[in-house]
Design an enzyme around this catalytic site. Structure first.
Site, PDB file in Angstrom:
ATOM      1  N   THR A   1       3.182   0.399  -4.759  1.00  0.00           N
ATOM      2  CA  THR A   1       3.802  -0.688  -5.537  1.00  0.00           C
ATOM      3  C   THR A   1       3.277  -0.712  -6.975  1.00  0.00           C
ATOM      4  OG1 THR A   1       3.660  -1.920  -3.468  1.00  0.00           O
ATOM      5  CG2 THR A   1       4.329  -3.155  -5.424  1.00  0.00           C
TER       6      THR A   1
ATOM      7  N   TYR B   1       6.388   8.166  -1.968  1.00  0.00           N
ATOM      8  CA  TYR B   1       5.138   8.321  -2.729  1.00  0.00           C
ATOM      9  C   TYR B   1       4.775   9.796  -2.895  1.00  0.00           C
ATOM     10  CZ  TYR B   1       0.129   7.468  -3.805  1.00  0.00           C
ATOM     11  OH  TYR B   1      -1.119   7.425  -4.377  1.00  0.00           O
TER      12      TYR B   1
ATOM     13  N   TRP C   1       1.945   1.580  -8.823  1.00  0.00           N
ATOM     14  CA  TRP C   1       2.451   2.738  -9.571  1.00  0.00           C
ATOM     15  C   TRP C   1       3.920   2.531  -9.937  1.00  0.00           C
ATOM     16  CZ3 TRP C   1       2.893   8.305  -7.106  1.00  0.00           C
ATOM     17  CH2 TRP C   1       3.021   9.256  -8.121  1.00  0.00           C
TER      18      TRP C   1
ATOM     19  N   SER D   1      -5.092   3.151   3.522  1.00  0.00           N
ATOM     20  CA  SER D   1      -5.149   2.394   2.266  1.00  0.00           C
ATOM     21  C   SER D   1      -5.263   0.888   2.564  1.00  0.00           C
ATOM     22  CB  SER D   1      -3.885   2.688   1.448  1.00  0.00           C
ATOM     23  OG  SER D   1      -3.930   2.036   0.220  1.00  0.00           O
TER      24      SER D   1
ATOM     25  N   LYS E   1       0.795  -1.236   0.000  1.00  0.00           N
ATOM     26  CA  LYS E   1       0.000   0.000   0.000  1.00  0.00           C
ATOM     27  C   LYS E   1       0.824   1.281   0.000  1.00  0.00           C
ATOM     28  CE  LYS E   1      -2.646  -2.448  -0.750  1.00  0.00           C
ATOM     29  NZ  LYS E   1      -3.103  -2.377  -2.108  1.00  0.00           N
TER      30      LYS E   1
ATOM     31  N   HIS F   1       7.644  -8.221  -1.258  1.00  0.00           N
ATOM     32  CA  HIS F   1       7.308  -7.388  -0.097  1.00  0.00           C
ATOM     33  C   HIS F   1       8.220  -7.722   1.090  1.00  0.00           C
ATOM     34  CE1 HIS F   1       3.882  -5.486  -1.825  1.00  0.00           C
ATOM     35  NE2 HIS F   1       3.076  -6.516  -1.801  1.00  0.00           N
TER      36      HIS F   1
END
Ligand code: A3P
Length: 334
Positions: A84, A234, A86, A176, A81, A146
């Site tokens: 990833t 981000y 994007w 998220s 979240k 991850h």
């Protein structure tokens, strides 16, 4: 049976024996790990300092035991979240841009998670020896995980392969994840309150958590080895995608040429990978990811600061204290 057939039969039987003994070894090993139920209803095992979803524990160990990184590999390593989807779209479109014409980017026909496959939820899930030669559409291989930095297979850390990581404000990341897990909840009747989920989040109990250890692991490694690990935020990408795309291309060893820049290649990749564009593609509106998750669940609002619509002042205060405590003296800020 001729000699070739005998050799083949011998190999098949050896690999079958290896799988059986690995199954036994795994069953013994798993009994030693602490186990809890996550707020999403799935089991988590505490393994190597992080909470590993039970579903992928075996594949995580196979990945760690067997994966051999190549110096040319590119690995996207993220916390869930944090962007990833994007990052996969951006890296795929940048790294491979000379493999297709601008109207034929495979991103228009396949979801980012299909194009950049993940080791533990996909490749190693039911197969300790997956076909990694064909795991990526183009060369060099572009794959993802991850796993926290400390738990990556040794060959990823020791080879010259490149790693790209992205982090996100923990409050937005939590909101998220909350929405994502509510959609995926297996037992719809057993909904967990936002308060309860937040408490577990603050205690680090969710898949691949604690979040702060994950973020700091990649951030510190990127500080020590900036040519190997690119660490992104981000919010910074949201604020200025073009300069980050140029940085990404440079890091990948495929910088945009002057001509490409003049022709608007950077802006075009940014546009193709934007939330508004990806969300509206037919491929992302329907169908399931190999883990069974609908593609559409990876696209929600993509807003910075959406946490303010959900968290109470006392939750914010608790999180701010936690951020301060966890990042104290690290040199890292959100
Ligand atoms: P929100 O739930 O805040 O909307 P991940 O890809 O790591 O699972 O993260 C999912 C988050 O990234 C979701 O955030 C999702 O909406 C957002 N996201 C997905 N695609 C994006 C894109 N192209 N650009 C920016 N954010 C995106």
């Amino acid at each position: 049976m001729d000699t070739a057939e005998m050799c083949k039969a011998n190999l098949v039987s050896k690999s079958h024996d290896a799988e059986v003994s690995w199954d036994d070894e795994f069953q013994q090993l798993v009994k030693t790990f602490p186990k809890v139920k996550s707020w999403a209803g799935n089991n988590l095992y505490f393994y190597q300092g992080f909470w590993c979803p039970a579903l992928v524990l075996k594949s995580v160990i196979s990945f760690q035991k067997h994966f051999q990184a190549l110096d040319s590999d590119v690995i996207i390593a993220t916390f869930t979240k944090c962007g990833t989807t994007w990052l996969k779209a951006l890296t795929f479109s940048t790294l491979y841009r000379n493999n297709f014409t601008k109207d034929e980017n495979p991103l228009f026909s396949f979801g980012p998670h299909e194009l950049v496959r993940i080791f533990e939820y996909d490749l190693y899930l039911n197969n300790p020896f997956p076909d990694l030669e064909n795991a990526s559409l183009y060369q060099p291989r572009l794959l993802s995980t991850h796993l926290p930095y400390a738990s990556l297979p040794t060959s990823i850390k020791d080879s010259n392969c490149r790693i790209i990581s992205i982090c996100r404000n923990p409050m937005d990341m939590f909101i998220s994840l909350w929405h994502f897990t509510e959609k995926l909840r297996e037992d719809k009747l057993e909904s967990v309150s936002l308060d309860e989920a937040f408490d577990k989040f603050c205690n680090g109990i969710y898949g691949f958590g604690p979040f702060f250890d994950h973020v700091l692991g990649y951030w510190k490694a990127s500080q020590e080895n900036p040519n190997k690990i690119l660490f992104l935020k981000y919010e910074a990408l949201k604020a200025d995608i073009n300069s980050h795309l140029k940085k990404l291309a440079m890091f990948l060893g495929v910088p945009f040429t002057e001509d490409e820049e003049k022709q608007g290649a950077v802006e075009e990749i940014a546009r193709n990978c934007s939330f508004d564009n990806l969300k509206e593609l037919e491929v992302n509106k329907k169908g399931l990811h190999s883990s069974g998750i609908p593609h559409t669940d990876f696209f929600r609002k993509a807003k910075v600061g959406d946490w303010s619509n959900y968290l109470t002042p006392s939750m914010v205060e608790r999180m701010e204290k936690l951020i301060q405590e966890k990042l104290d003296n690290s040199g890292f800020t959100f």
